[in-house]
Design an enzyme around this catalytic site. Structure first.
Site, short mmCIF file in Angstrom:
data_model
loop_
_atom_site.label_atom_id
_atom_site.label_comp_id
_atom_site.label_asym_id
_atom_site.label_seq_id
_atom_site.Cartn_x
_atom_site.Cartn_y
_atom_site.Cartn_z
N SER A 7 65.47 -45.19 -16.99
CA SER A 7 66.86 -45.18 -17.43
C SER A 7 67.86 -45.06 -16.29
O SER A 7 68.99 -45.52 -16.40
CB SER A 7 67.09 -44.05 -18.44
OG SER A 7 66.78 -42.80 -17.85
N GLY A 44 63.28 -44.50 -20.54
CA GLY A 44 62.10 -43.79 -21.03
C GLY A 44 60.80 -44.20 -20.38
O GLY A 44 59.75 -43.61 -20.67
N ASN A 73 60.32 -39.65 -15.62
CA ASN A 73 59.95 -39.33 -16.99
C ASN A 73 58.56 -38.69 -17.06
O ASN A 73 58.32 -37.84 -17.91
CB ASN A 73 60.03 -40.57 -17.88
CG ASN A 73 61.47 -40.95 -18.17
OD1 ASN A 73 62.30 -40.11 -18.46
ND2 ASN A 73 61.77 -42.23 -18.03
N ASP A 154 74.78 -35.54 -20.63
CA ASP A 154 73.40 -35.03 -20.69
C ASP A 154 72.96 -34.38 -19.39
O ASP A 154 71.92 -33.72 -19.33
CB ASP A 154 72.42 -36.13 -21.10
CG ASP A 154 72.32 -37.29 -20.10
OD1 ASP A 154 72.86 -37.20 -18.98
OD2 ASP A 154 71.69 -38.29 -20.47
N HIS A 157 71.82 -38.46 -16.46
CA HIS A 157 72.16 -39.84 -16.12
C HIS A 157 73.55 -39.94 -15.47
O HIS A 157 74.50 -39.34 -15.99
CB HIS A 157 72.12 -40.71 -17.38
CG HIS A 157 70.78 -40.74 -18.01
ND1 HIS A 157 70.44 -39.91 -19.05
CD2 HIS A 157 69.68 -41.47 -17.72
CE1 HIS A 157 69.18 -40.14 -19.40
NE2 HIS A 157 68.69 -41.08 -18.60
#
Length: 184
Positions: A7, A44, A73, A154, A157
């Protein structure tokens, strides 16, 4: 150049044109460098997924250079570090066997996974790069992740304001490899 990532390279939460990968392509276009950037990043994505997709991506896009930006991840999900290292090594070897130059992006995870796991995770990228004799590109969020004004809500990112900074950082990191005689 093929970007095999997660991502952070897919431009999560942004328009594709706002992502650092698109912005880097624009920088090289402005410089008339003749580099096409293929963004094969998926939000992801783990090293398992990247390893599974890589042979087809190499066949489909026939890149001369590949940046592997995976592993974050795996770390966030607490995957076994030995498996992470094995997957990264196998991806590097696939790219080498294909005949393209390969670069590994260093990755970092939040410190709440414990000192031992974080240290093992962090060391993995340098160990793979050293063992495979390939360049290790420094983590591109090093100076961005702690600046809330450059991150999405979040906290993981980068936002649209952070993307040009990443593009310029990656331009500075990758250009010497792409445009030198040795490529390494």
């Amino acid at each position: 150049m093929l970007i095999l990532g997660d991502s952070l390279s897919a431009g999560y939460g942004l328009l594709q044109a706002q992502s650092w990968v698109s912005l880097l392509q624009n920088i090289w276009l402005d410089e008339q460098r003749g580099i096409d950037v293929i963004n094969a990043a998926i939000s992801g994505e783990t090293t398992d997924g990247g390893l599974a997709r890589l042979p087809r991506l190499l066949e489909q896009h026939q890149p001369t250079h590949v940046l592997i930006e995976l592993g974050g991840n795996d770390g966030l999900q607490g995957h076994n570090v030995g498996k992470l290292q094995n997957n990264l090594t196998r991806m590097v070897q696939l790219v080498k066997d294909y005949g393209a130059r390969v670069y590994l992006q260093d990755m970092e995870i939040p410190t709440n996974y414990g000192r031992r796991y974080n240290q093992m995770f962090s060391n993995t990228f340098e160990q793979v790069a050293d063992a495979q004799d390939i360049p290790l590109i420094p983590f591109f969020l090093q100076d961005i992740a702690l600046d809330e004004s450059l991150m999405q809500r979040d906290g993981i990112h980068p936002n649209a304001e952070g993307q040009p900074l990443i593009a310029e950082f990656m331009h500075q990191q990758l250009s010497p490899f792409l445009f030198s005689d040795t490529g390494k």
